[in-house]
Design a protein around this motif. Structure first.
Motif, short mmCIF file in Angstrom:
data_model
loop_
_atom_site.label_atom_id
_atom_site.label_comp_id
_atom_site.label_asym_id
_atom_site.label_seq_id
_atom_site.Cartn_x
_atom_site.Cartn_y
_atom_site.Cartn_z
N LYS A 27 0.81 -1.22 0.00
CA LYS A 27 0.00 0.00 0.00
C LYS A 27 0.85 1.27 0.00
CE LYS A 27 -4.09 -1.73 2.42
NZ LYS A 27 -4.87 -1.60 3.67
N GLY A 28 2.15 1.12 0.22
CA GLY A 28 3.01 2.28 0.27
C GLY A 28 3.07 2.93 1.64
N GLU A 29 2.47 2.29 2.64
CA GLU A 29 2.53 2.81 4.01
C GLU A 29 3.92 2.62 4.60
OE1 GLU A 29 -0.52 0.64 6.05
OE2 GLU A 29 -2.14 1.62 4.96
N LEU A 30 4.59 1.57 4.16
CA LEU A 30 5.96 1.28 4.55
C LEU A 30 6.82 1.36 3.30
CD1 LEU A 30 5.29 -1.78 6.88
CD2 LEU A 30 5.95 0.52 7.60
N LYS A 31 7.84 2.19 3.36
CA LYS A 31 8.68 2.42 2.19
C LYS A 31 10.08 1.84 2.42
CE LYS A 31 6.18 6.57 0.81
NZ LYS A 31 5.01 5.82 0.69
N PRO A 32 10.80 1.55 1.33
CA PRO A 32 12.16 1.03 1.48
C PRO A 32 12.99 1.91 2.41
CG PRO A 32 11.49 0.91 -0.80
CD PRO A 32 10.41 1.67 -0.08
N GLY A 33 13.66 1.26 3.35
CA GLY A 33 14.50 1.97 4.32
C GLY A 33 13.78 2.38 5.59
N ASP A 34 12.44 2.30 5.61
CA ASP A 34 11.69 2.65 6.83
C ASP A 34 12.04 1.68 7.95
OD1 ASP A 34 10.40 4.77 5.63
OD2 ASP A 34 8.42 3.81 5.57
#
Length: 129
Positions: A27-34
């Protein structure tokens, strides 16, 4: 992103956690590097055993969705996510077969099943909106 655990479900808690994190990425709530919470912190927040969180994190790491660093902690994979493979497609089919079979037994039509899948897919692509 807030994880919600259904303690009454027959579905294992570690899988609930794993699936919700993957859904958050989709969903894009968690992004790479988060960053993700530490095992101890998430276990405390959710009121579950640390081994449960560790199992979910280890599966996510094995499948290429997260990285676990000694200094940085747990982060969403920043070097790209797993790709579509024959093994994944085979696994997907194994999981869909019983769902489709039960849907047919309950009287669901093919169009309704496909529409439901498309609706969920579009919701996740658009960030759940």
């Amino acid at each position: 992103m807030i994880l919600t655990i259904d303690f009454q479900s027959d579905f294992p808690i570690y899988k609930q956690i794993k699936h919700q994190i993957i859904e958050g990425i989709a969903k894009g709530e968690l992004k790479p590097g988060d960053p993700l919470p530490s095992v101890r912190m998430l276990a405390q927040d959710l009121g579950v055993n640390m081994h449960t969180i560790n199992k979910a994190y280890q599966l996510l790491k094995q499948e290429g969705f997260i990285q676990i660093h000694r200094q940085r902690g747990v982060v969403i994979q920043s070097e790209g996510f797993p790709t579509l493979t024959e093994e994944y497609l085979k696994n997907l089919e194994e999981h869909l077969r019983p769902l489709i079979g039960e849907s047919i037994c309950r009287g669901m039509k093919e169009d309704a099943f496909i529409n439901l899948c498309q609706t969920i897919f579009k919701q996740m692509e658009k960030g759940g909106k």
